[in-house]
Design a protein around this motif. Structure first.
Motif, PDB file in Angstrom:
ATOM      1  N   PRO A 259      51.535  38.293  56.607  1.00 59.84           N
ATOM      2  CA  PRO A 259      53.215  39.072  56.777  1.00 59.84           C
ATOM      3  C   PRO A 259      53.759  38.225  58.117  1.00 59.84           C
ATOM      4  O   PRO A 259      54.903  38.244  57.766  1.00 59.84           O
ATOM      5  N   ILE A 260      53.537  37.026  58.819  1.00 55.87           N
ATOM      6  CA  ILE A 260      54.177  36.361  59.989  1.00 55.87           C
ATOM      7  C   ILE A 260      55.139  35.617  59.135  1.00 55.87           C
ATOM      8  O   ILE A 260      56.312  35.846  59.965  1.00 55.87           O
ATOM      9  N   ALA A 261      55.200  35.117  58.121  1.00 56.43           N
ATOM     10  CA  ALA A 261      55.548  33.476  57.319  1.00 56.43           C
ATOM     11  C   ALA A 261      56.641  34.564  57.036  1.00 56.43           C
ATOM     12  O   ALA A 261      58.241  34.076  56.788  1.00 56.43           O
ATOM     13  N   LYS A 262      56.646  35.537  55.878  1.00 51.00           N
ATOM     14  CA  LYS A 262      57.685  36.885  55.992  1.00 51.00           C
ATOM     15  C   LYS A 262      58.221  37.474  56.947  1.00 51.00           C
ATOM     16  O   LYS A 262      59.113  38.317  56.282  1.00 51.00           O
ATOM     17  N   GLY A 263      57.615  37.017  58.496  1.00 45.71           N
ATOM     18  CA  GLY A 263      58.639  37.459  59.282  1.00 45.71           C
ATOM     19  C   GLY A 263      58.223  39.582  59.249  1.00 45.71           C
ATOM     20  O   GLY A 263      59.010  39.442  60.815  1.00 45.71           O
ATOM     21  N   THR A 264      57.387  39.759  58.906  1.00 45.36           N
ATOM     22  CA  THR A 264      56.276  40.796  59.752  1.00 45.36           C
ATOM     23  C   THR A 264      55.211  40.201  60.338  1.00 45.36           C
ATOM     24  O   THR A 264      54.024  39.894  60.904  1.00 45.36           O
ATOM     25  N   ASP A 265      55.997  39.933  62.180  1.00 45.89           N
ATOM     26  CA  ASP A 265      55.432  39.203  63.333  1.00 45.89           C
ATOM     27  C   ASP A 265      55.609  39.654  64.830  1.00 45.89           C
ATOM     28  O   ASP A 265      55.087  38.668  65.755  1.00 45.89           O
ATOM     29  N   PRO A 339      53.727  36.292  67.304  1.00 40.36           N
ATOM     30  CA  PRO A 339      54.548  35.678  68.470  1.00 40.36           C
ATOM     31  C   PRO A 339      56.172  36.224  68.031  1.00 40.36           C
ATOM     32  O   PRO A 339      57.042  35.937  68.367  1.00 40.36           O
ATOM     33  N   GLY A 340      56.293  37.163  67.417  1.00 34.40           N
ATOM     34  CA  GLY A 340      57.905  37.701  67.142  1.00 34.40           C
ATOM     35  C   GLY A 340      57.551  38.698  68.433  1.00 34.40           C
ATOM     36  O   GLY A 340      58.645  39.846  68.698  1.00 34.40           O
ATOM     37  N   PHE A 556      43.605  42.307  69.028  1.00 40.22           N
ATOM     38  CA  PHE A 556      43.874  42.856  67.954  1.00 40.22           C
ATOM     39  C   PHE A 556      45.012  44.112  68.951  1.00 40.22           C
ATOM     40  O   PHE A 556      46.026  44.668  67.451  1.00 40.22           O
ATOM     41  N   ALA A 557      46.041  43.511  70.253  1.00 41.91           N
ATOM     42  CA  ALA A 557      47.099  44.766  70.354  1.00 41.91           C
ATOM     43  C   ALA A 557      48.112  43.647  69.566  1.00 41.91           C
ATOM     44  O   ALA A 557      49.222  44.249  69.370  1.00 41.91           O
ATOM     45  N   GLY A 558      48.190  42.316  69.231  1.00 41.74           N
ATOM     46  CA  GLY A 558      49.151  41.844  68.537  1.00 41.74           C
ATOM     47  C   GLY A 558      49.173  41.727  67.297  1.00 41.74           C
ATOM     48  O   GLY A 558      50.206  42.282  66.218  1.00 41.74           O
ATOM     49  N   SER A 564      53.134  47.316  63.537  1.00 43.41           N
ATOM     50  CA  SER A 564      54.971  47.715  63.862  1.00 43.41           C
ATOM     51  C   SER A 564      56.035  46.940  63.894  1.00 43.41           C
ATOM     52  O   SER A 564      56.948  48.002  63.650  1.00 43.41           O
ATOM     53  N   THR A 565      56.030  46.452  63.051  1.00 45.91           N
ATOM     54  CA  THR A 565      57.346  45.488  62.376  1.00 45.91           C
ATOM     55  C   THR A 565      58.141  45.813  62.247  1.00 45.91           C
ATOM     56  O   THR A 565      59.768  46.612  62.310  1.00 45.91           O
TER      57      THR A 565
END
Length: 643
Positions: A259-265, A339-340, A556-558, A564-565
């Motif tokens: 998900p992070i790689a696809k912008g859900t970060d 990371p976003g 977990f917060a991360g 939440s993205t």
């Protein structure tokens, strides 16, 4: 949904009792005074009394005022946080909440006038009229609050507390919720972090007649290196403990790398980190850590700080250094899994009332969507007045769509570690408007793939090389060292969202009315499978391995920030949503391993056995070590992102 405080005496009798807002004092002298319930902690007993503070000593207090229609505020906070409710996601702004529920200006003026009339200095009023900052000598406070401040020995500390309940005259008693600061609780609040230790000493090894093995290396992934130890669990070869996972490993382990790689970060979501004090090198350390671990530097404005000064109570709070290490764990762990996201560090001026000031600043400015708090009290044996005051902060956070996340603690049921006379979870994690994050031990393979998790509970058996052949000083698993906090609350009734999910054997552990059980969810916490953390120590940037539920909470917060993205509304207070996903594929159910899981310290000086958490135990379904379980990667993100 109203959560009532439960008296410990009632717990012992198997009954539930309400703590009444205003109990009439026994005194009959005019003017009539009324008790401020919960202002005397349970440990302020005659047996523990050690003396009296100097009458001229100055003490600062926070006089919290009652919310207007607190019951309605709780009902609204629950409604806007519960999926399926027609009010779900219709959060209030701070101004809207305060207009409906905050103490009035007239109440502030009336209480302030009383305090000034008693010779106290009124130093300010918190935003939202939540409390009045005041200070005075011990003699003035005794007079103003109709009590006598004494000192008590408790858990190795000399602590100040009222010898009897504080009282106030009828003219202001109905306006005051609590008086915080009369009882000194700062030394009882602590960050929940630990390092993996290797109990070997060169002297012991060199003097040992039994041949000790050559030191091995810590492992960068599960099973990379092994160490020979005396026979246990049917074998003599054990993997060495982990050097510390990197952000890339953690993203893979929790299945959010895709998900992070696809912008859900986590972009568009702000995660606040709340601790005491502030490291002067945090931003530089965070940038360096992120770049050295392939995440790149923070974007402009992605990291910011709000720090309350001047710092004080450093002796009582254990000094800045320990809290600076906590800050590094929290900031870098949250960024590791999101990371976003925007990271906002909020540094309190101390670990006592300063933390309440920091939390109030967040809710009065709605300066975050998610708040990670990796600290707490050891148990629930704190003044009820402090509990009530912080509870109102958590209610307002929920009404505004802010999620409050707290570490569940690092001492298991607390009684096994000798911290409390009876088993209990830690507060604030036990508050029903808080998401309590428990802990696990996690194994990742050479390709960063998820291998397994156990409940975090660490027992250590040291090896005695003075014997020939070498043997364990105590039969494995050995002695309990640390583990995820949890258990059945002695303060709060069971919230609606736990009904039908938490086994009655846990919720009714004390008999009578079902109670709140901790934790709600879990993430990596075991320092023997911990995270590598970078920070500047004495001028030198240093990478060390850390764990504790201080790590689990920001991890977990991360993940929550990632989920939440793309949501239309903030997740807010997450528990109703988390429990509504109980039967879905959103969680990994952390189960006991069929055969014992253990690692060796690289020196071969000890065997570390996992999943032995005091009287708490991981089990199928909900349990009091890992709660509902750990997030199941993209499936968790998919379920949690709806809304």
């Amino acid at each position: 949904m109203r959560h009532t405080l439960i008296r410990r005496a009632a717990i012992a009798a198997g009954a539930t009792a309400l703590v009444l807002p205003f109990a009439a004092s026994a005194a009959t002298a005019a003017p009539i005074r009324h008790a401020v319930p919960g202002s005397t902690p349970a440990w302020a007993t005659s047996a523990n009394r050690s003396g009296t503070p100097q009458s001229s000593d100055r003490v600062g207090v926070q006089v919290f005022l009652n919310l207007r229609d607190a019951d309605s505020a709780e009902r609204l906070a629950t409604a806007v946080s519960t999926p399926g409710n027609r009010q779900y996601g219709h959060y209030l702004s701070p101004a809207q909440f305060n207009k409906r529920f905050a103490p009035s200006d007239a109440s502030v003026q009336q209480v302030s006038s009383y305090l000034k009339g008693q010779g106290l200095s009124v130093d300010g009023t918190a935003a939202g009229n939540r409390y009045i900052d005041a200070s005075g000598t011990v003699a003035q406070l005794d007079k103003a609050f109709g009590t006598t401040l004494s000192t008590y020995r408790y858990k190795g500390h000399s602590l100040r507390a009222p010898s009897r309940q504080a009282t106030l005259p009828s003219s202001v008693a109905n306006l005051v919720l609590s008086v915080n600061g009369l009882a000194e609780t700062a030394p009882l609040r602590t960050p929940f972090h630990h390092r993996a230790s290797d109990p070997a000493s060169a002297k012991t090894r060199s003097a040992a007649p039994s041949a000790a093995p050559a030191p091995a290396k810590c492992s960068t992934f599960w099973g990379e290196h092994h160490q020979t130890l005396p026979k246990a669990y049917g074998r003599t070869e054990f993997p060495t403990y982990l050097c510390g996972y990197t952000p890339d490993q953690l993203q893979s382990g929790y299945g959010v790398k895709g998900p992070i790689a696809k912008g859900t970060d986590g972009s568009g979501t702000t995660v606040a980190i709340v601790d005491a004090y502030a490291s002067p090198t945090m931003q530089a350390d965070a940038d360096r850590y992120a770049q050295e671990n392939g995440q790149g530097a923070y974007a402009a404005g992605q990291y910011s700080e709000k720090v309350f000064k001047p710092f004080d109570m450093q002796d009582e709070c254990g000094g800045e250094d320990g809290w600076n290490g906590e800050e590094a764990i929290d900031v870098e762990a949250a960024h590791a899994t999101a990371p976003g996201a925007t990271i906002r560090y909020v540094g309190a001026k101390n670990c006592d009332t300063g933390l309440d000031e920091a939390l109030n600043w967040i809710i009065q400015n709605r300066s975050a969507d998610i708040v990670s708090d990796s600290w707490g009290n050891t148990g629930e044996d704190i003044p009820a007045s402090s509990v009530k005051a912080e509870h109102t902060i958590f209610v307002q956070a929920a009404a505004e769509g802010i999620g409050m996340y707290f570490s569940s603690g690092d001492s298991g049921d607390e009684v096994t570690a000798g911290n409390t006379p009876s088993a209990q979870p830690d507060f604030p994690a036990s508050d029903p408007y808080v998401t309590a994050v428990g802990g696990t031990s996690m194994a990742l393979g050479s390709d960063n793939s998820y291998q397994f998790e156990t409940g975090w509970g660490t027992d250590v058996a040291k090896v005695d090389y003075t014997q020939n052949p070498a043997a364990y000083a105590s039969t494995p698993p050995g002695e309990f060292v640390f583990g995820a906090g949890g258990g059945t609350s002695t303060l709060f009734d069971q919230p609606r969202y736990q009904r039908g999910v938490v086994p009655s054997s846990l919720s009714r552990a004390y008999g009578g009315t079902p109670a709140r059980v901790v934790p709600d969810v879990a993430a990596l916490a075991d320092p023997y499978t911990g995270m590598a953390v970078g920070r500047t120590i004495d001028g030198t940037y240093t990478v060390e391995t850390w764990g504790g539920t201080s790590l689990a909470c920001p991890l977990f917060a991360g993940v929550q920030a990632v989920a939440s993205t793309h949501r239309h509304v903030a997740i807010g207070f997450a528990n109703p949503m988390l429990y509504s996903m109980y039967k879905s594929s959103a969680y990994r159910d952390v189960l006991p391993q069929r055969t014992p899981v253990a690692v060796a310290t690289p020196s071969g000086s000890a065997l570390v056995t996992f999943d032995h958490d005091s009287s708490l135990a991981a089990a199928r379904g909900y349990d009091d070590v890992t709660g509902l379980g750990t997030p199941n990667g993209a499936k968790y993100v998919q379920h949690a992102s709806r809304g």
